[in-house]
Design a protein around this motif. Structure first.
Motif, PDB file in Angstrom:
ATOM      1  N   PHE A   4      10.271  43.951 -61.282  1.00 64.44           N
ATOM      2  CA  PHE A   4       9.981  43.898 -60.010  1.00 64.44           C
ATOM      3  C   PHE A   4      10.869  42.701 -60.367  1.00 64.44           C
ATOM      4  O   PHE A   4      10.487  41.118 -61.229  1.00 64.44           O
ATOM      5  N   ALA A   5      12.340  42.354 -59.939  1.00 63.73           N
ATOM      6  CA  ALA A   5      12.959  41.218 -59.651  1.00 63.73           C
ATOM      7  C   ALA A   5      13.434  40.625 -59.037  1.00 63.73           C
ATOM      8  O   ALA A   5      14.254  41.530 -57.435  1.00 63.73           O
ATOM      9  N   ARG A   6      13.555  39.275 -58.267  1.00 66.78           N
ATOM     10  CA  ARG A   6      13.864  38.991 -57.041  1.00 66.78           C
ATOM     11  C   ARG A   6      14.920  37.466 -57.153  1.00 66.78           C
ATOM     12  O   ARG A   6      14.682  36.895 -58.090  1.00 66.78           O
ATOM     13  N   SER A   7      15.728  38.103 -56.424  1.00 65.19           N
ATOM     14  CA  SER A   7      16.492  36.353 -56.437  1.00 65.19           C
ATOM     15  C   SER A   7      16.106  35.464 -54.811  1.00 65.19           C
ATOM     16  O   SER A   7      16.006  36.649 -54.239  1.00 65.19           O
ATOM     17  N   LEU A   8      15.593  34.604 -55.184  1.00 67.26           N
ATOM     18  CA  LEU A   8      14.835  33.688 -54.315  1.00 67.26           C
ATOM     19  C   LEU A   8      15.755  32.764 -53.096  1.00 67.26           C
ATOM     20  O   LEU A   8      16.607  31.942 -54.156  1.00 67.26           O
ATOM     21  N   ASP A   9      15.940  32.371 -52.124  1.00 71.17           N
ATOM     22  CA  ASP A   9      16.697  31.322 -51.224  1.00 71.17           C
ATOM     23  C   ASP A   9      15.964  30.063 -51.630  1.00 71.17           C
ATOM     24  O   ASP A   9      15.225  29.738 -51.090  1.00 71.17           O
ATOM     25  N   VAL A  10      16.416  28.579 -52.605  1.00 63.78           N
ATOM     26  CA  VAL A  10      15.280  28.095 -52.439  1.00 63.78           C
ATOM     27  C   VAL A  10      15.235  27.147 -51.798  1.00 63.78           C
ATOM     28  O   VAL A  10      14.903  26.657 -50.691  1.00 63.78           O
ATOM     29  N   TYR A  11      17.458  26.904 -50.710  1.00 61.17           N
ATOM     30  CA  TYR A  11      16.733  26.032 -49.886  1.00 61.17           C
ATOM     31  C   TYR A  11      15.941  26.358 -48.055  1.00 61.17           C
ATOM     32  O   TYR A  11      15.294  25.333 -47.802  1.00 61.17           O
ATOM     33  N   GLN A  12      15.588  27.351 -48.699  1.00 59.64           N
ATOM     34  CA  GLN A  12      14.758  28.450 -47.516  1.00 59.64           C
ATOM     35  C   GLN A  12      13.231  27.804 -47.533  1.00 59.64           C
ATOM     36  O   GLN A  12      12.674  27.559 -46.720  1.00 59.64           O
ATOM     37  N   GLY A  13      13.578  27.922 -49.311  1.00 59.14           N
ATOM     38  CA  GLY A  13      11.592  27.760 -49.583  1.00 59.14           C
ATOM     39  C   GLY A  13      12.097  26.227 -49.524  1.00 59.14           C
ATOM     40  O   GLY A  13       9.888  25.954 -49.223  1.00 59.14           O
ATOM     41  N   VAL A  24      11.604  34.550 -50.661  1.00 54.07           N
ATOM     42  CA  VAL A  24      10.976  33.129 -51.399  1.00 54.07           C
ATOM     43  C   VAL A  24       9.817  32.907 -52.047  1.00 54.07           C
ATOM     44  O   VAL A  24       9.107  33.980 -51.787  1.00 54.07           O
ATOM     45  N   GLY A  25       9.941  31.989 -52.532  1.00 58.87           N
ATOM     46  CA  GLY A  25       8.468  32.315 -53.526  1.00 58.87           C
ATOM     47  C   GLY A  25       8.361  30.414 -53.966  1.00 58.87           C
ATOM     48  O   GLY A  25       9.188  29.431 -53.503  1.00 58.87           O
ATOM     49  N   TYR A  26       7.123  30.375 -54.355  1.00 57.25           N
ATOM     50  CA  TYR A  26       6.410  29.250 -55.018  1.00 57.25           C
ATOM     51  C   TYR A  26       5.182  29.367 -56.564  1.00 57.25           C
ATOM     52  O   TYR A  26       4.561  30.230 -56.192  1.00 57.25           O
ATOM     53  N   ILE A  27       5.233  28.170 -56.765  1.00 61.32           N
ATOM     54  CA  ILE A  27       4.815  28.752 -58.316  1.00 61.32           C
ATOM     55  C   ILE A  27       3.121  27.109 -57.504  1.00 61.32           C
ATOM     56  O   ILE A  27       4.453  26.253 -57.238  1.00 61.32           O
ATOM     57  N   THR A  28       2.540  26.878 -58.012  1.00 68.34           N
ATOM     58  CA  THR A  28       1.610  26.979 -57.486  1.00 68.34           C
ATOM     59  C   THR A  28       0.525  26.461 -58.472  1.00 68.34           C
ATOM     60  O   THR A  28      -0.106  25.245 -57.932  1.00 68.34           O
ATOM     61  N   LYS A  29       0.932  26.639 -59.482  1.00 70.99           N
ATOM     62  CA  LYS A  29      -0.027  25.783 -60.753  1.00 70.99           C
ATOM     63  C   LYS A  29       0.717  26.135 -61.833  1.00 70.99           C
ATOM     64  O   LYS A  29       1.202  27.858 -62.407  1.00 70.99           O
ATOM     65  N   MET A  66      11.475  37.632 -62.325  1.00 68.93           N
ATOM     66  CA  MET A  66      11.343  39.507 -63.066  1.00 68.93           C
ATOM     67  C   MET A  66      10.683  39.541 -64.145  1.00 68.93           C
ATOM     68  O   MET A  66      10.083  38.618 -64.791  1.00 68.93           O
ATOM     69  N   TRP A  67       9.691  40.336 -63.652  1.00 67.16           N
ATOM     70  CA  TRP A  67       8.794  40.908 -64.307  1.00 67.16           C
ATOM     71  C   TRP A  67       9.156  42.619 -65.147  1.00 67.16           C
ATOM     72  O   TRP A  67       9.655  43.814 -63.986  1.00 67.16           O
ATOM     73  N   GLU A  68       9.188  43.335 -65.862  1.00 65.25           N
ATOM     74  CA  GLU A  68       9.809  44.609 -65.834  1.00 65.25           C
ATOM     75  C   GLU A  68       8.562  45.219 -65.121  1.00 65.25           C
ATOM     76  O   GLU A  68       8.525  46.556 -65.571  1.00 65.25           O
ATOM     77  N   THR A  69       7.692  44.981 -65.707  1.00 65.33           N
ATOM     78  CA  THR A  69       5.883  45.418 -64.811  1.00 65.33           C
ATOM     79  C   THR A  69       5.057  46.270 -66.058  1.00 65.33           C
ATOM     80  O   THR A  69       4.087  47.061 -66.015  1.00 65.33           O
ATOM     81  N   GLY A  70       5.460  46.299 -66.791  1.00 67.26           N
ATOM     82  CA  GLY A  70       4.753  46.701 -68.356  1.00 67.26           C
ATOM     83  C   GLY A  70       3.789  45.652 -68.339  1.00 67.26           C
ATOM     84  O   GLY A  70       3.404  44.374 -68.309  1.00 67.26           O
ATOM     85  N   ILE A  71       2.464  46.397 -69.052  1.00 64.45           N
ATOM     86  CA  ILE A  71       1.990  45.614 -68.962  1.00 64.45           C
ATOM     87  C   ILE A  71       1.275  44.352 -69.947  1.00 64.45           C
ATOM     88  O   ILE A  71       0.479  43.471 -70.407  1.00 64.45           O
ATOM     89  N   THR A  72       2.510  44.750 -70.900  1.00 70.70           N
ATOM     90  CA  THR A  72       3.417  43.612 -71.956  1.00 70.70           C
ATOM     91  C   THR A  72       4.186  43.025 -71.909  1.00 70.70           C
ATOM     92  O   THR A  72       4.168  42.393 -72.795  1.00 70.70           O
ATOM     93  N   ASP A  73       4.832  42.817 -71.255  1.00 68.11           N
ATOM     94  CA  ASP A  73       6.339  42.492 -70.519  1.00 68.11           C
ATOM     95  C   ASP A  73       6.264  41.471 -70.467  1.00 68.11           C
ATOM     96  O   ASP A  73       5.186  40.719 -69.047  1.00 68.11           O
ATOM     97  N   ALA A  74       7.039  40.385 -70.901  1.00 70.37           N
ATOM     98  CA  ALA A  74       6.872  38.475 -69.740  1.00 70.37           C
ATOM     99  C   ALA A  74       7.404  38.051 -68.470  1.00 70.37           C
ATOM    100  O   ALA A  74       7.831  39.246 -67.940  1.00 70.37           O
TER     101      ALA A  74
END
Length: 193
Positions: A4-13, A24-29, A66-74
């Motif tokens: 699951f990898a996404r390039s997100l639009d900063v301007y739109q954010g 778009v996406g946000y880190i909330t904590k 980006m996340w490779e979706t594996g349970i131990t993936d960063a």
């Protein structure tokens, strides 16, 4: 395994426009060890209800995930953070990290052209626990010295971080469209010998 990898639009954010349909996406904590970044980005619009601001302020506006979706993936995040948060991380990076535990929350939104609305495509119900990933002897955490040019105001800096899961089972919600949700596990609980 699919990623699951996404390039997100900063301007739109930062400057949400109803007629633009980009992810778009946000880190909330974000708390790394004893250093908690402030949720100090205000007036960020809620993509699902663009006439309203998000109920919480955000720590950073994502430009990549980006996340490779594996349970131990960063999980890898690149986000635009405030001057104050940049100074906090820069000072901490010059010190020594004894505690590399990470607590964080985030949400990614995408547009569903069939339903003609935004939906949460990657999010969590409660904060995730992880540890900073290491590249050799170096922690996978950095912040740019120079401000980004995608959005001039408020002044913002690129933060990059890689987070491995803590040794506990946690869940991440993923959706491929509005109402098309699934839950993936992140992390494995250690069993006592």
């Amino acid at each position: 395994m699919p990623q699951f990898a996404r390039s997100l639009d900063v301007y739109q954010g930062f400057n949400f426009k109803k007629d633009k349909q980009v992810p778009v996406g946000y880190i909330t904590k974000l708390k790394v060890g004893d250093v908690e970044l402030k949720a100090d980005q205000e007036s960020i619009k809620d993509p699902e209800q663009p006439d309203k601001a998000l109920s919480n302020k955000v720590v950073g506006v994502l430009n990549h995930y980006m996340w490779e979706t594996g349970i131990t993936d960063a999980m890898y995040f690149s986000a635009q953070i405030s001057t104050g948060n940049k100074q906090t991380i820069s000072a901490a990076l010059l010190g020594t990290w004894s505690n590399v535990e990470v607590l964080f929350t985030y949400t990614i939104y995408e547009y569903d052209p069939a339903q003609k609305k935004y939906f949460k495509s990657n999010y969590i119900d409660k904060e995730l626990k992880g540890i900073l990933e290491k590249n050799g002897d170096e922690l996978n955490l950095s912040v740019a010295d120079d401000p980004s040019h995608e959005v001039q105001s408020p002044k913002n800096f690129t933060l990059q971080v890689g987070i491995k899961p803590a040794t506990t089972e946690q869940t991440v919600n993923i959706a491929t469209g509005s109402g098309k949700n699934l839950v993936k596990q992140w992390g494995v609980t250690e069993t006592a010998a």
